[in-house]
Design an enzyme around this catalytic site. Structure first.
Site, PDB file in Angstrom:
ATOM      1  N   ASP A  67       0.939  -1.334  -0.014  1.00 22.40           N
ATOM      2  CA  ASP A  67       0.055  -0.119  -0.017  1.00 22.40           C
ATOM      3  C   ASP A  67       0.725   1.254  -0.168  1.00 22.40           C
ATOM      4  O   ASP A  67       1.976   1.201   0.036  1.00 22.40           O
ATOM      5  CB  ASP A  67      -0.743  -0.056   1.128  1.00 22.40           C
ATOM      6  CG  ASP A  67      -0.510  -0.483   2.382  1.00 22.40           C
ATOM      7  OD1 ASP A  67       0.993  -0.388   2.718  1.00 22.40           O
ATOM      8  OD2 ASP A  67      -0.944  -1.106   3.263  1.00 22.40           O
ATOM      9  N   HIS A 138      -6.848  -5.537  10.352  1.00 21.11           N
ATOM     10  CA  HIS A 138      -6.657  -5.212   8.929  1.00 21.11           C
ATOM     11  C   HIS A 138      -5.233  -5.647   8.457  1.00 21.11           C
ATOM     12  O   HIS A 138      -4.373  -6.144   9.175  1.00 21.11           O
ATOM     13  CB  HIS A 138      -6.794  -3.577   8.669  1.00 21.11           C
ATOM     14  CG  HIS A 138      -5.433  -3.165   8.895  1.00 21.11           C
ATOM     15  ND1 HIS A 138      -5.807  -1.462   9.174  1.00 21.11           N
ATOM     16  CD2 HIS A 138      -4.139  -3.144   9.451  1.00 21.11           C
ATOM     17  CE1 HIS A 138      -4.574  -1.279   9.465  1.00 21.11           C
ATOM     18  NE2 HIS A 138      -3.599  -2.041   9.654  1.00 21.11           N
ATOM     19  N   GLU A 143      -9.318  -2.244   5.603  1.00 17.88           N
ATOM     20  CA  GLU A 143     -10.170  -2.238   6.784  1.00 17.88           C
ATOM     21  C   GLU A 143     -11.209  -2.820   7.171  1.00 17.88           C
ATOM     22  O   GLU A 143     -11.672  -3.620   6.152  1.00 17.88           O
ATOM     23  CB  GLU A 143     -10.475  -0.600   7.240  1.00 17.88           C
ATOM     24  CG  GLU A 143      -9.252   0.414   7.095  1.00 17.88           C
ATOM     25  CD  GLU A 143      -8.438   0.482   8.077  1.00 17.88           C
ATOM     26  OE1 GLU A 143      -8.086  -0.387   8.904  1.00 17.88           O
ATOM     27  OE2 GLU A 143      -7.717   1.548   8.357  1.00 17.88           O
TER      28      GLU A 143
HETATM   29  P1  PGA Z   1       2.238  -2.131  12.828  1.00 23.49           P
HETATM   30  O1  PGA Z   1       1.156  -2.065  11.672  1.00 23.49           O
HETATM   31  O2  PGA Z   1       3.419  -2.933  12.503  1.00 23.49           O
HETATM   32  O3  PGA Z   1       2.777  -0.573  13.034  1.00 23.49           O
HETATM   33  O4  PGA Z   1       1.786  -2.341  14.357  1.00 23.49           O
HETATM   34  C1  PGA Z   1       0.745  -3.266  11.309  1.00 23.49           C
HETATM   35  C2  PGA Z   1      -0.393  -3.045  10.297  1.00 23.49           C
HETATM   36  O5  PGA Z   1      -1.058  -2.151  10.516  1.00 23.49           O
HETATM   37  O6  PGA Z   1      -0.373  -4.008   9.275  1.00 23.49           O
END
Ligand code: PGA
Length: 259
Positions: A67, A138, A143
């Site tokens: 993304d 997610h 989401e």
């Molecule tokens: P994080 O994010 O590793 O910063 O917890 C993971 C995600 O949102 O996929």
């Protein structure tokens, strides 16, 4: 699903790195799907170290990140393009010709998303998709309530995700509202998936993904449909799994299966 519970976060990161390394050893021109987020930073640090000591060579791989934020140019320090250059691409010798991310500043993000999906197909599909998991379950920026069949497209980020990501932005900046993300269907098309989760904040979404119902309410639960999905966890992220003892029986200390 292969649930590997490692003895601490560093061991989980090392296990995930090994899986990626094995993929590239088997196919030096592998197509890798990559992720960003705090969880991935120690993974990329370990990959950089392995590149430096000659144990890993990523010069032939092609990569597609999950993304990118809409509105952030590739030279914005918080763009995922800049993040990937800093964390991996510069060390690995992966230039823009082989290190792909959606263009967050495309004049038509909808067309850009479709072109990104087409580029993944044209590259022959993804051999190994690396994933983190959000506190809300997610994967990528899919989401909760994202279609389980979704393809790369523009998504509106939840307030929770924006709050979680605000730490990466300066006090004067706000985390972007929209992103271009691979869809859940795009992720499921990868030939193998590797989800890395560490820390207590991930216990609830990991349990929902592995042992909860298959549901768009927890996008990571879609991995239950994938024939080759591996979750690499530290004990904190595995804490809410009801069948923890079983996973540890099958894969002692997050290692190879006993059979
Ligand atoms: P994080 O994010 O590793 O910063 O917890 C993971 C995600 O949102 O996929």
């Amino acid at each position: 699903m292969r649930v590997l519970i490692c003895h601490d976060a560093a061991a989980a990161v090392a296990r995930a790195a090994q899986i990626l390394q094995d993929t590239v050893a088997a196919r030096p021109e592998a197509v890798l799907g990559l992720a960003t987020g705090g969880t991935m930073e120690p993974l990329y640090a370990l990959l950089r170290a392995r590149i430096a000591d000659g144990a890993l060579d990523l010069r032939q791989v092609t990569t597609f990140n999950l993304d990118e934020y809409v509105g952030l140019a590739a030279d914005h320090p918080q763009s995922y393009a800049a993040t990937m250059r800093r964390l991996l691409f510069d060390t690995a010798g992966i230039g823009p010709d082989r290190g792909h991310l959606p263009d967050g500043t495309a004049s038509d993000p909808v067309t850009e998303a479709r072109a990104y999906e087409a580029a993944i197909t044209a590259a022959g599909g993804i051999d190994l998709q690396v994933l983190g998991i959000g506190r809300n379950g997610h994967i990528g920026f899919n989401e909760p309530t994202s279609s389980l069949g979704s393809r790369t497209r523009v998504k509106t980020l939840t307030e929770d995700t924006r709050r979680a990501n605000a730490r990466f932005f300066g006090a004067q900046e706000t985390a972007p509202e929209f992103a271009i993300t691979m869809g859940i269907g795009t992720v499921l098309d990868a030939r193998a998936c590797l989800l890395l989760a560490t820390g207590p904040e991930k216990a609830r979404p990991v349990a929902a993904a592995v042992e909860g119902p298959l549901s768009a309410a927890c996008p990571a639960s879609a991995l239950q449909l994938h024939p080759d999905a591996t979750l690499v966890l530290d004990p904190a992220a595995a804490a809410d799994l009801r069948l923890r003892d079983y996973y540890q029986l099958v894969h002692p200390d997050g290692g190879k299966a006993r059979l």
